[in-house]
Scaffold this active site. Structure first.
Site, mmCIF file in Angstrom:
data_model
loop_
_atom_site.group_PDB
_atom_site.id
_atom_site.type_symbol
_atom_site.label_atom_id
_atom_site.label_comp_id
_atom_site.label_asym_id
_atom_site.label_seq_id
_atom_site.Cartn_x
_atom_site.Cartn_y
_atom_site.Cartn_z
ATOM 1 C CD GLU A 103 -2.994 1.024 0.402
ATOM 2 O OE1 GLU A 103 -3.106 1.874 -0.492
ATOM 3 O OE2 GLU A 103 -3.777 0.071 0.552
ATOM 4 C CG ASP A 119 -0.815 5.053 -0.915
ATOM 5 O OD1 ASP A 119 -1.457 4.522 -1.843
ATOM 6 O OD2 ASP A 119 -1.218 5.099 0.258
ATOM 7 C CB SER A 142 -5.137 1.350 -2.644
ATOM 8 O OG SER A 142 -5.828 0.868 -1.534
ATOM 9 N N GLY A 202 -23.027 12.490 -16.597
ATOM 10 C CA GLY A 202 -23.081 13.320 -15.413
ATOM 11 C C GLY A 202 -22.577 12.569 -14.191
#
Length: 600
Positions: A299, A303, A517, A578
């Site tokens: 993770e 990131d 993530s 939309g």
């Protein structure tokens, strides 16, 4: 690269004699049914230590919210005039009478002021206590609970009481009834071997994206790189100019940390100009920064690599917050909290200077969080927004379901003992003061089938969502999913980004990884570039994004009109023209958005 260690150790309060005088009668403050999938293992050891966090009322919070609304509305004369740390603290400070009442109560149990930790605004008081003393103060029993699916163990109670005279002075006390756990989105990562190199196909092998005027390397349909995202979201030629004033940050929990060696391999592979550069690490409440390659967090690597790769050379920070509860019911382990959002918020709100964009890829089912606790944490996020910070959260990886990435094993039942079938929104993504990021896949983009979305059961729909969300709801055939979702709730996600087949380096090798993530830190990086353009032009950062996003009503975004995200035994909602509760307004067109935000 700098590494900071911040060990905010609180004073451990030992057993003390209760002050003389007749005890006050306790009245029940909160009672919940034992949550689904948690089993009671028995009484918690009396000497096990828990940190009691006491929330004092914030009588001027509505004023803070009014300020936030005005400074975040691009059509308001106050747009961008963010509040100072001192301004925000004054608006959330409790009344002196509440402070006095709480400390008198604590003192009656032998807990002196010097044994307490107060938040910068004084609206939280934290004290570490043995279970036996906490039980006496709260008129309850703490039990050891184990989650049957993943084995997590917590010390919690299903009810607590307080003296009646404290009703107006204490908003809530946790950890008591909060069984939520900060989980990384898409916890079962879809690892797959990646090609040895990420070289794009020949310049003649391109995909033209209809309506956007951009072309993208065909290889991006199977492997997402920094170059792919810059092409797809129209930011190829942008060069950051305000790197001395602008910053981006990522948060990590559950012993996650980003590996520097992995980052260098990623830079060699995708961002050669960034080779030999790094990022700051801030350790909070026992957060880790173990640089052993085999311990790197997927993770955290994801990131950091994509957020910093896209926004390079914008300075980056990784906040590593401890708090996973490795509790053994046979021992007196002193680390059972698992409320890392509060630990992180307590730290970040105390800082005089904060990165202008922060992305978080963690969350849990909204219903696992007591509603008063969820609203209080959401209010802490509002404080950051008022100070000019954009907070982005992954919308979740279970479609309309409970976060389990496998639709076959989702259990979409309420956690209140009634076992009603309901769609399960995620938190903190459902907080209206954060920007929830959903997911897309492929080129041309379609909604990825795990993109979390839906409607909050805790937070009403904000006024800035009324037009776009109202239009979507009006388009649904009458009776669609009646009773399964709350049409009056805050709707998520707000925007989206690519969310699968990301090429990262993890523990020394290239792999593919996916989940919202991936979309949240990537979109955060493009927001950081928008901030760069504004700051370079002498303008303030964008701050709280949602009023701007909904005021634009899709302008500056690539509308995603294909795909759906199933869950709870249903096809879920569809991506439509939309706003929709699968992809929000869609994915960003950086070039168009840059021109727009420079006008405000």
């Amino acid at each position: 690269m700098r590494v900071y260690a911040l060990f905010g150790s609180l004073v451990l309060v030992a057993f003390a004699n209760v002050a003389s005088g007749a005890p006050r009668t306790l009245t029940l403050r909160q009672s919940i049914a034992p949550p689904r999938n948690w089993v009671d293992l028995g009484r918690a050891p009396p000497t096990h230590v828990i940190p009691l966090r006491i929330a004092l009322p914030q009588p001027r919070f509505l004023e803070l919210e009014e300020h936030l609304t005005e400074i975040s509305d691009p059509l308001h004369e106050r747009y961008g005039k963010h509040l100072s740390k001192e301004d925000v603290e004054a608006l959330v400070a409790p009344h002196a009478s509440s402070v006095d009442a709480v400390h008198e109560w604590l003192d009656s149990h032998g807990i002196r002021k010097e044994a307490c930790h107060r938040s910068p605004a004084g609206d939280w008081v934290t004290v570490r206590l043995p279970v036996a003393q906490a039980e006496k103060m709260l008129g309850t029993e703490f039990r050891v609970w184990k989650h049957t699916l993943d084995g997590d163990v917590l010390v919690r109670t299903t009810e607590y009481s307080l003296p009646a005279h404290l009703d107006e002075h204490i908003e809530l006390i946790q950890p008591t009834t909060a069984f939520n756990r900060a989980k990384g989105q898409r916890t079962t990562f879809r690892f797959s071997p990646a090609p040895e190199t990420a070289s794009p196909l020949s310049s003649d092998d391109k995909i033209s994206v209809a309506g956007s005027g951009v072309t993208v390397d065909a290889s991006c349909n199977t492997t997402i790189t920094v170059s792919c995202l810059k092409q797809l979201y129209n930011a190829v030629d942008y060069v950051p100019k305000a790197t001395d004033k602008n910053a981006i940050a990522l948060t990590g929990y559950l012993e996650q940390f980003a590996n520097f060696a992995d980052l260098q391999q990623f830079y060699v592979d995708q961002v050669p100009a960034a080779i030999n550069t790094s990022f700051d690490v801030v350790l909070i409440n026992g957060g880790l920064n173990n640089q052993t390659l085999g311990d790197a967090g997927a993770e955290a690597d994801l990131d950091v690599q994509f957020a910093l790769g896209i926004s390079f050379p914008t300075p980056g920070t990784f906040f590593s917050t401890g708090g996973r509860p490795p509790f053994n019911p046979d021992t007196d382990t002193p680390t059972d909290t698992n409320e890392p959002y509060l630990d992180w918020l307590n730290f970040i709100l105390a800082q005089p200077k904060i990165p202008q964009v922060i992305s978080t890829s963690y969350g849990d089912d909204e219903q696992t969080v007591p509603v008063d606790f969820a609203r209080r944490v959401c209010g802490e996020f509002a404080q950051l927004g008022a100070r000019g910070v954009s907070l982005l959260f992954s919308s979740g990886d279970g479609g309309v379901g409970d976060g389990d990435p496998d639709p076959a094993t989702q259990t979409c039942f309420t956690n209140d003992g009634k076992n009603q079938t309901k769609f399960i929104p995620g938190f903190p993504a459902s907080c209206p003061f954060v920007t929830a990021v959903g997911g897309t896949v492929h080129i041309p983009e379609v909604a990825v089938d795990f993109s979390g979305g839906g409607f909050s059961n805790y937070f009403p729909r904000p006024i800035w969502q009324d037009v776009a969300v109202g239009k979507f709801l009006a388009s649904l055939p009458k009776g669609t999913y009646a009773g399964l979702f709350n049409p009056s709730g805050r709707a998520i996600p707000d925007v989206s980004g690519q969310a699968d087949f990301f090429r990262i380096f993890f523990r020394g090798r290239a792999v593919h990884i996916g989940g919202t993530s991936a979309s949240s830190p990537s979109i955060a990086a493009f927001i950081a570039l928008l901030n760069d353009a504004r700051i370079a032009a002498g303008k303030p950062s964008l701050g709280f994004l949602n009023p701007l996003i909904y005021a634009l009503n899709g302008v500056g975004f690539n509308d995603i009109t294909a795909g759906n995200a199933p869950g709870c035994g249903t096809p879920g909602f569809n991506a439509t023209a939309g706003w929709d509760p699968v992809t929000g307004f869609g994915t960003p067109d950086f070039g168009k958005l840059k021109d727009i935000v420079l006008k405000f």
